[in-house]
Design a protein around this motif. Structure first.
Motif, mmCIF file in Angstrom:
data_model
loop_
_atom_site.group_PDB
_atom_site.id
_atom_site.type_symbol
_atom_site.label_atom_id
_atom_site.label_comp_id
_atom_site.label_asym_id
_atom_site.label_seq_id
_atom_site.Cartn_x
_atom_site.Cartn_y
_atom_site.Cartn_z
ATOM 1 N N ILE A 123 0.852 -1.191 0.000
ATOM 2 C CA ILE A 123 0.000 0.000 0.000
ATOM 3 C C ILE A 123 0.886 1.239 0.000
ATOM 4 O O ILE A 123 1.749 1.388 0.872
ATOM 5 N N LYS A 124 0.670 2.109 -0.982
ATOM 6 C CA LYS A 124 1.435 3.350 -1.062
ATOM 7 C C LYS A 124 0.506 4.547 -0.949
ATOM 8 O O LYS A 124 -0.554 4.576 -1.577
ATOM 9 N N ARG A 125 0.929 5.510 -0.138
ATOM 10 C CA ARG A 125 0.206 6.777 -0.070
ATOM 11 C C ARG A 125 0.729 7.664 -1.193
ATOM 12 O O ARG A 125 1.924 7.906 -1.298
ATOM 13 N N ILE A 126 -0.194 8.136 -2.034
ATOM 14 C CA ILE A 126 0.194 8.890 -3.212
ATOM 15 C C ILE A 126 0.310 10.369 -2.884
ATOM 16 O O ILE A 126 -0.608 10.957 -2.307
ATOM 17 N N ASP A 177 -5.816 11.985 1.675
ATOM 18 C CA ASP A 177 -4.805 10.942 1.513
ATOM 19 C C ASP A 177 -5.305 9.941 0.477
ATOM 20 O O ASP A 177 -6.331 9.278 0.685
ATOM 21 N N HIS A 178 -4.587 9.852 -0.630
ATOM 22 C CA HIS A 178 -4.909 8.882 -1.677
ATOM 23 C C HIS A 178 -3.977 7.675 -1.526
ATOM 24 O O HIS A 178 -2.758 7.841 -1.435
ATOM 25 N N TYR A 179 -4.583 6.492 -1.518
ATOM 26 C CA TYR A 179 -3.794 5.266 -1.359
ATOM 27 C C TYR A 179 -3.943 4.389 -2.593
ATOM 28 O O TYR A 179 -5.041 4.222 -3.132
ATOM 29 N N LEU A 180 -2.824 3.809 -3.011
ATOM 30 C CA LEU A 180 -2.796 2.905 -4.156
ATOM 31 C C LEU A 180 -2.269 1.560 -3.693
ATOM 32 O O LEU A 180 -1.211 1.479 -3.063
ATOM 33 N N ALA A 181 -3.029 0.501 -3.967
ATOM 34 C CA ALA A 181 -2.634 -0.851 -3.572
ATOM 35 C C ALA A 181 -2.038 -1.588 -4.772
ATOM 36 O O ALA A 181 -2.604 -1.576 -5.868
#
Length: 264
Positions: A123-126, A177-181
């Motif tokens: 999981i990355k916070r963009i 906060d946008h998260y990309l999995a």
């Protein structure tokens, strides 16, 4: 939760999506009218928080409809914050219900806070880097492609993607906060958390169809839940009666109230 708390939750929802899916908010003593410049459907174009007597409704509705652009269907969104709630038979005999949202709040964070994320998932916070920004939005579009017939919202219009791209650096009063999995290195899921004081709204939750049932959605939700402080409240909306509503229930969310959309 009392009536004031219901309204606080709705106002938070309206304000934190200002500049993303809502473009204009027109408050008045009798209601709040919310409109989108790009999105044409009734999910982001409606009158809410209505407060008036029954004999005032006809005049109110005539004037309210004038606020909607010609390519928007005028709609009413009825929740416990409106005095139309529970009085639909009296006010809305000629109206048709379009959808019902389940407004849910996380009552117990134990499931998500104890969840161990699979090593195949990252999981990355963009931030604002253009490459990840575009990747987030493309993954969002793929997650809502309509390829899975069980999706409660089906295929979203491209205007959602456009609105999301345009909103990236707007409405900075609210922390976004946008998260990309990633699943084994491939972008596969998204989530946006928007917070202000003690409230944290969860939006844009989606998994690309071929990566579903791999724990990506739960991992995204767990990432947000594990970062909350003791005073913050996590809330969201989803389609009443959908499998997604049950899925959130498994994670510790409970329905506080329903929001119903009506059109003539």
């Amino acid at each position: 939760m009392n009536m004031k708390c219901y309204e606080q939750l709705e106002q938070m929802h309206f304000n934190c999506l200002q500049g993303m899916y809502f473009s204009k908010i027109h408050p008045s003593e009798s209601s709040t009218i919310l409109l989108s410049d790009k999105i044409e459907d009734t999910y982001y174009n409606y009158c809410a928080l209505m407060q008036f007597h029954k004999d005032e409704f006809k005049e109110y509705w005539i004037n309210a409809k004038k606020m909607f652009p010609s390519n928007r269907v005028p709609a009413l969104y009825v929740t416990p914050s409106s005095n139309l709630y529970g009085q639909e038979r009296n006010f809305l005999q000629s109206f048709k219900k379009q959808y019902t949202d389940s407004w849910m709040v996380m009552q117990s964070g134990k499931y998500l806070c104890d969840l161990k994320i699979d090593k195949k998932i990252e999981i990355k916070r963009i931030e604002t880097q253009e490459d990840f920004k575009q990747l987030f939005v493309e993954t969002f579009q793929s997650a809502y492609s309509g390829d899975d017939p069980s999706d409660p919202y089906g295929q979203l219009s491209p205007t959602y993607k456009e609105s999301l791209l345009d909103s990236w650096d707007r409405n900075l009063e609210y922390k976004k906060d946008h998260y990309l999995a990633f699943y084994e290195g491939t972008p596969a899921g998204v989530l946006t958390a928007i917070s202000y004081q003690e409230l944290v709204g969860v939006y844009n939750v989606g998994t690309v169809p071929q990566f579903r049932c791999h724990g990506l959605g739960e991992s995204l939700m767990a990432t947000v839940a594990q970062q909350l402080n003791n005073h913050q409240i996590l809330f969201l909306q989803t389609e009443k009666g959908s499998h997604v509503e049950k899925w959130y229930g498994k994670m510790g969310f409970e329905t506080l109230f329903y929001g119903e959309c009506y059109t003539e």
